[in-house]
Design an enzyme around this catalytic site. Sequence first.
Site, PDB file in Angstrom:
ATOM      1  N   ASP A   1      -3.246  19.150  39.885  1.00 44.94           N
ATOM      2  CA  ASP A   1      -4.433  19.792  40.440  1.00 44.94           C
ATOM      3  C   ASP A   1      -5.716  19.089  40.015  1.00 44.94           C
ATOM      4  O   ASP A   1      -6.781  19.338  40.593  1.00 44.94           O
ATOM      5  CB  ASP A   1      -4.481  21.268  40.004  1.00 44.94           C
ATOM      6  CG  ASP A   1      -3.274  22.058  40.507  1.00 44.94           C
ATOM      7  OD1 ASP A   1      -2.810  21.764  41.622  1.00 44.94           O
ATOM      8  OD2 ASP A   1      -2.806  22.956  39.780  1.00 44.94           O
TER       9      ASP A   1
ATOM     10  N   HIS B   1       3.238  24.415  27.360  1.00 40.83           N
ATOM     11  CA  HIS B   1       4.448  24.521  28.180  1.00 40.83           C
ATOM     12  C   HIS B   1       5.116  23.142  28.273  1.00 40.83           C
ATOM     13  O   HIS B   1       4.429  22.136  28.476  1.00 40.83           O
ATOM     14  CB  HIS B   1       4.085  25.016  29.578  1.00 40.83           C
ATOM     15  CG  HIS B   1       5.269  25.455  30.385  1.00 40.83           C
ATOM     16  ND1 HIS B   1       5.598  26.777  30.591  1.00 40.83           N
ATOM     17  CD2 HIS B   1       6.228  24.741  31.030  1.00 40.83           C
ATOM     18  CE1 HIS B   1       6.685  26.862  31.330  1.00 40.83           C
ATOM     19  NE2 HIS B   1       7.089  25.634  31.609  1.00 40.83           N
TER      20      HIS B   1
ATOM     21  N   GLN C   1      -2.763  -2.270  12.130  1.00 42.55           N
ATOM     22  CA  GLN C   1      -2.217  -2.411  10.779  1.00 42.55           C
ATOM     23  C   GLN C   1      -1.409  -1.175  10.420  1.00 42.55           C
ATOM     24  O   GLN C   1      -1.714  -0.064  10.856  1.00 42.55           O
ATOM     25  CB  GLN C   1      -3.361  -2.600   9.770  1.00 42.55           C
ATOM     26  CG  GLN C   1      -2.938  -2.794   8.327  1.00 42.55           C
ATOM     27  CD  GLN C   1      -2.845  -1.500   7.545  1.00 42.55           C
ATOM     28  OE1 GLN C   1      -3.402  -0.477   7.958  1.00 42.55           O
ATOM     29  NE2 GLN C   1      -2.117  -1.523   6.436  1.00 42.55           N
TER      30      GLN C   1
ATOM     31  N   HIS D   1       8.560  28.807  28.382  1.00 45.82           N
ATOM     32  CA  HIS D   1       7.270  28.399  27.834  1.00 45.82           C
ATOM     33  C   HIS D   1       7.382  27.975  26.371  1.00 45.82           C
ATOM     34  O   HIS D   1       6.555  27.202  25.877  1.00 45.82           O
ATOM     35  CB  HIS D   1       6.285  29.569  27.964  1.00 45.82           C
ATOM     36  CG  HIS D   1       4.896  29.268  27.512  1.00 45.82           C
ATOM     37  ND1 HIS D   1       4.008  28.532  28.270  1.00 45.82           N
ATOM     38  CD2 HIS D   1       4.228  29.607  26.363  1.00 45.82           C
ATOM     39  CE1 HIS D   1       2.849  28.436  27.618  1.00 45.82           C
ATOM     40  NE2 HIS D   1       2.959  29.076  26.463  1.00 45.82           N
TER      41      HIS D   1
ATOM     42  N   HIS E   1       6.225  19.942  29.495  1.00 47.74           N
ATOM     43  CA  HIS E   1       5.969  19.236  30.750  1.00 47.74           C
ATOM     44  C   HIS E   1       5.582  17.786  30.483  1.00 47.74           C
ATOM     45  O   HIS E   1       5.216  17.412  29.374  1.00 47.74           O
ATOM     46  CB  HIS E   1       4.855  19.920  31.549  1.00 47.74           C
ATOM     47  CG  HIS E   1       3.478  19.716  30.975  1.00 47.74           C
ATOM     48  ND1 HIS E   1       3.018  20.383  29.853  1.00 47.74           N
ATOM     49  CD2 HIS E   1       2.452  18.908  31.374  1.00 47.74           C
ATOM     50  CE1 HIS E   1       1.781  19.998  29.583  1.00 47.74           C
ATOM     51  NE2 HIS E   1       1.420  19.102  30.486  1.00 47.74           N
TER      52      HIS E   1
ATOM     53  N   ASN F   1       2.735  13.639  27.057  1.00 47.48           N
ATOM     54  CA  ASN F   1       1.881  13.835  25.893  1.00 47.48           C
ATOM     55  C   ASN F   1       2.278  15.162  25.269  1.00 47.48           C
ATOM     56  O   ASN F   1       2.167  16.206  25.909  1.00 47.48           O
ATOM     57  CB  ASN F   1       0.404  13.878  26.281  1.00 47.48           C
ATOM     58  CG  ASN F   1      -0.097  12.541  26.764  1.00 47.48           C
ATOM     59  OD1 ASN F   1       0.324  11.496  26.290  1.00 47.48           O
ATOM     60  ND2 ASN F   1      -1.005  12.552  27.722  1.00 47.48           N
TER      61      ASN F   1
ATOM     62  N   GLN G   1       4.176  14.004  32.890  1.00 53.36           N
ATOM     63  CA  GLN G   1       3.378  13.608  34.049  1.00 53.36           C
ATOM     64  C   GLN G   1       3.914  12.316  34.661  1.00 53.36           C
ATOM     65  O   GLN G   1       4.660  11.569  34.020  1.00 53.36           O
ATOM     66  CB  GLN G   1       1.912  13.411  33.655  1.00 53.36           C
ATOM     67  CG  GLN G   1       1.232  14.650  33.121  1.00 53.36           C
ATOM     68  CD  GLN G   1      -0.246  14.409  32.870  1.00 53.36           C
ATOM     69  OE1 GLN G   1      -0.999  13.998  33.757  1.00 53.36           O
ATOM     70  NE2 GLN G   1      -0.669  14.642  31.637  1.00 53.36           N
TER      71      GLN G   1
ATOM     72  N   ARG H   1       0.819  -1.211   0.000  1.00 50.66           N
ATOM     73  CA  ARG H   1       0.000   0.000   0.000  1.00 50.66           C
ATOM     74  C   ARG H   1       0.854   1.264   0.000  1.00 50.66           C
ATOM     75  O   ARG H   1       0.402   2.332  -0.430  1.00 50.66           O
ATOM     76  CB  ARG H   1      -0.919  -0.009   1.230  1.00 50.66           C
ATOM     77  CG  ARG H   1      -2.074  -0.982   1.101  1.00 50.66           C
ATOM     78  CD  ARG H   1      -2.786  -1.188   2.432  1.00 50.66           C
ATOM     79  NE  ARG H   1      -3.193   0.061   3.064  1.00 50.66           N
ATOM     80  CZ  ARG H   1      -4.361   0.672   2.835  1.00 50.66           C
ATOM     81  NH1 ARG H   1      -5.202   0.153   1.952  1.00 50.66           N
ATOM     82  NH2 ARG H   1      -4.669   1.784   3.469  1.00 50.66           N
ATOM     83  N   ALA H   2       2.092   1.154   0.474  1.00 49.98           N
ATOM     84  CA  ALA H   2       2.978   2.322   0.495  1.00 49.98           C
ATOM     85  C   ALA H   2       3.456   2.702  -0.904  1.00 49.98           C
ATOM     86  O   ALA H   2       4.004   3.793  -1.098  1.00 49.98           O
ATOM     87  CB  ALA H   2       4.173   2.047   1.395  1.00 49.98           C
TER      88      ALA H   2
ATOM     89  N   GLY I   1      -3.887  15.421  22.868  1.00 50.06           N
ATOM     90  CA  GLY I   1      -4.704  15.770  24.020  1.00 50.06           C
ATOM     91  C   GLY I   1      -4.001  16.634  25.042  1.00 50.06           C
ATOM     92  O   GLY I   1      -4.535  16.835  26.152  1.00 50.06           O
ATOM     93  N   CYS I   2      -2.820  17.152  24.709  1.00 47.31           N
ATOM     94  CA  CYS I   2      -2.100  18.001  25.646  1.00 47.31           C
ATOM     95  C   CYS I   2      -2.808  19.353  25.747  1.00 47.31           C
ATOM     96  O   CYS I   2      -3.017  20.025  24.734  1.00 47.31           O
ATOM     97  CB  CYS I   2      -0.662  18.179  25.192  1.00 47.31           C
ATOM     98  SG  CYS I   2       0.350  19.140  26.325  1.00 47.31           S
ATOM     99  N   SER I   3      -3.163  19.764  26.952  1.00 49.84           N
ATOM    100  CA  SER I   3      -3.959  20.972  27.144  1.00 49.84           C
ATOM    101  C   SER I   3      -3.117  22.219  27.338  1.00 49.84           C
ATOM    102  O   SER I   3      -3.659  23.323  27.405  1.00 49.84           O
ATOM    103  CB  SER I   3      -4.897  20.797  28.353  1.00 49.84           C
ATOM    104  OG  SER I   3      -4.137  20.567  29.533  1.00 49.84           O
TER     105      SER I   3
ATOM    106  N   CYS J   1      -0.228  31.267  31.497  1.00 47.95           N
ATOM    107  CA  CYS J   1       0.054  29.827  31.570  1.00 47.95           C
ATOM    108  C   CYS J   1       0.156  29.389  33.024  1.00 47.95           C
ATOM    109  O   CYS J   1       0.908  29.966  33.804  1.00 47.95           O
ATOM    110  CB  CYS J   1       1.366  29.523  30.835  1.00 47.95           C
ATOM    111  SG  CYS J   1       1.967  27.838  31.076  1.00 47.95           S
TER     112      CYS J   1
ATOM    113  N   CYS K   1       3.937  28.216  33.961  1.00 53.98           N
ATOM    114  CA  CYS K   1       5.082  29.113  33.952  1.00 53.98           C
ATOM    115  C   CYS K   1       5.455  29.541  35.373  1.00 53.98           C
ATOM    116  O   CYS K   1       4.609  29.587  36.274  1.00 53.98           O
ATOM    117  CB  CYS K   1       4.774  30.358  33.111  1.00 53.98           C
ATOM    118  SG  CYS K   1       5.017  30.124  31.332  1.00 53.98           S
TER     119      CYS K   1
END
Length: 345
Positions: free
Chosen positions: A76, A163, A322, A112, A165, A152, A167, A26-27, A158-160, A50, A53
């Site tokens: 938090d 900055h 796949q 930042h 960082h 992430n 977890q 397929r490539a 999904g990183c909000s 932020c 920060c």
Amino acid sequence: MSTFSDHPHRRYNPLQGEWVLVSPHRAKRPWQGQVEDADVPEMPAHDPDCYLCARNTRINGKKNPDYSHTFVFDNDFAALTEDAPQESFRDGLLMAEGESGLCRVICFSPRHDLTLARMEVSDIARVVDTWVEQYVELGARPDIGHVQIFENRGAMMGCSNPHPHGQIWASRNLPNAAERETQTQTAYFEQHGTPLLMAYLKQEQALGERILFENDGFVVLVPYWAVWPFETMVLPKRHIRSMEEMTASERTDLAEALSHITIRYDNLFSTSFPYSMGFHQRPTDGKDHDEWVMHAHFYPPLLRSATVKKFMVGFELLGTPQRDLTPEQAADRLRALSDTHYLAG
């Protein structure tokens, strides 16, 4: 491997005990995804809005210190809490039990506008030192059986907050992936008397076709069984079960390896490359776990351009993961990239 490079086949992942379907033919279809420079948002070195920060006030009213390197605090909005009731429920096939733990945030830098890819190796080494300290501290607690360190990166993952960082989620019980890797590595160690990932690395070093980078302490490679288009692993060259076993020079070597692969990622599509990255290492249940080898997984979603990502849908959700691009092709593309970040200079 010549047949496998041109025709559909499946590859076995001995760490997870599962298969991945590879469809390299397929490539060969015309490349239709855009390959262009992505817009790079201008970010200040310090953002007064932020919550990560230095000197800023977080949502809970606590003020961050005027930190100069890394900064760690209890999340938090933690997904795990220390006071979760240890209750259990069982009714036939219905089971549930309380899960306690704690979650922390690690700011990699007060700047930042940086990412790991744009930080100096010496500053990444400070992040590695902080990871080690946190693993040792949390792992020493009798109520913690596993310490998951991860990052992430990017809104696509999904990183909000942009900055720099990561977890830590420390839990009483092993998460699914860590439990599977414990089982597979234990079975291999008991049968062969050597750690699975040390045997695997020896094979990869002999072949060389999927290795992207190596220094005295670590190797970065595209795993033979990779699922994500440009998935990579970071492996130590000697048997290190968990972070605290690294020497001072190996901590720097790890920082250099992380710098190398994140720069290559950014250079691939001239963008701040999104990914989920995390370290798997021995559980903190007090046992020796000589079967374990510490390693990092990078799971990046981008496939064709800075704005088109790989989705796990249809057959991949209902059947088997796949991929179109073979791990060897992915390694070739990553190796061909510059060691200098595309924004440098």
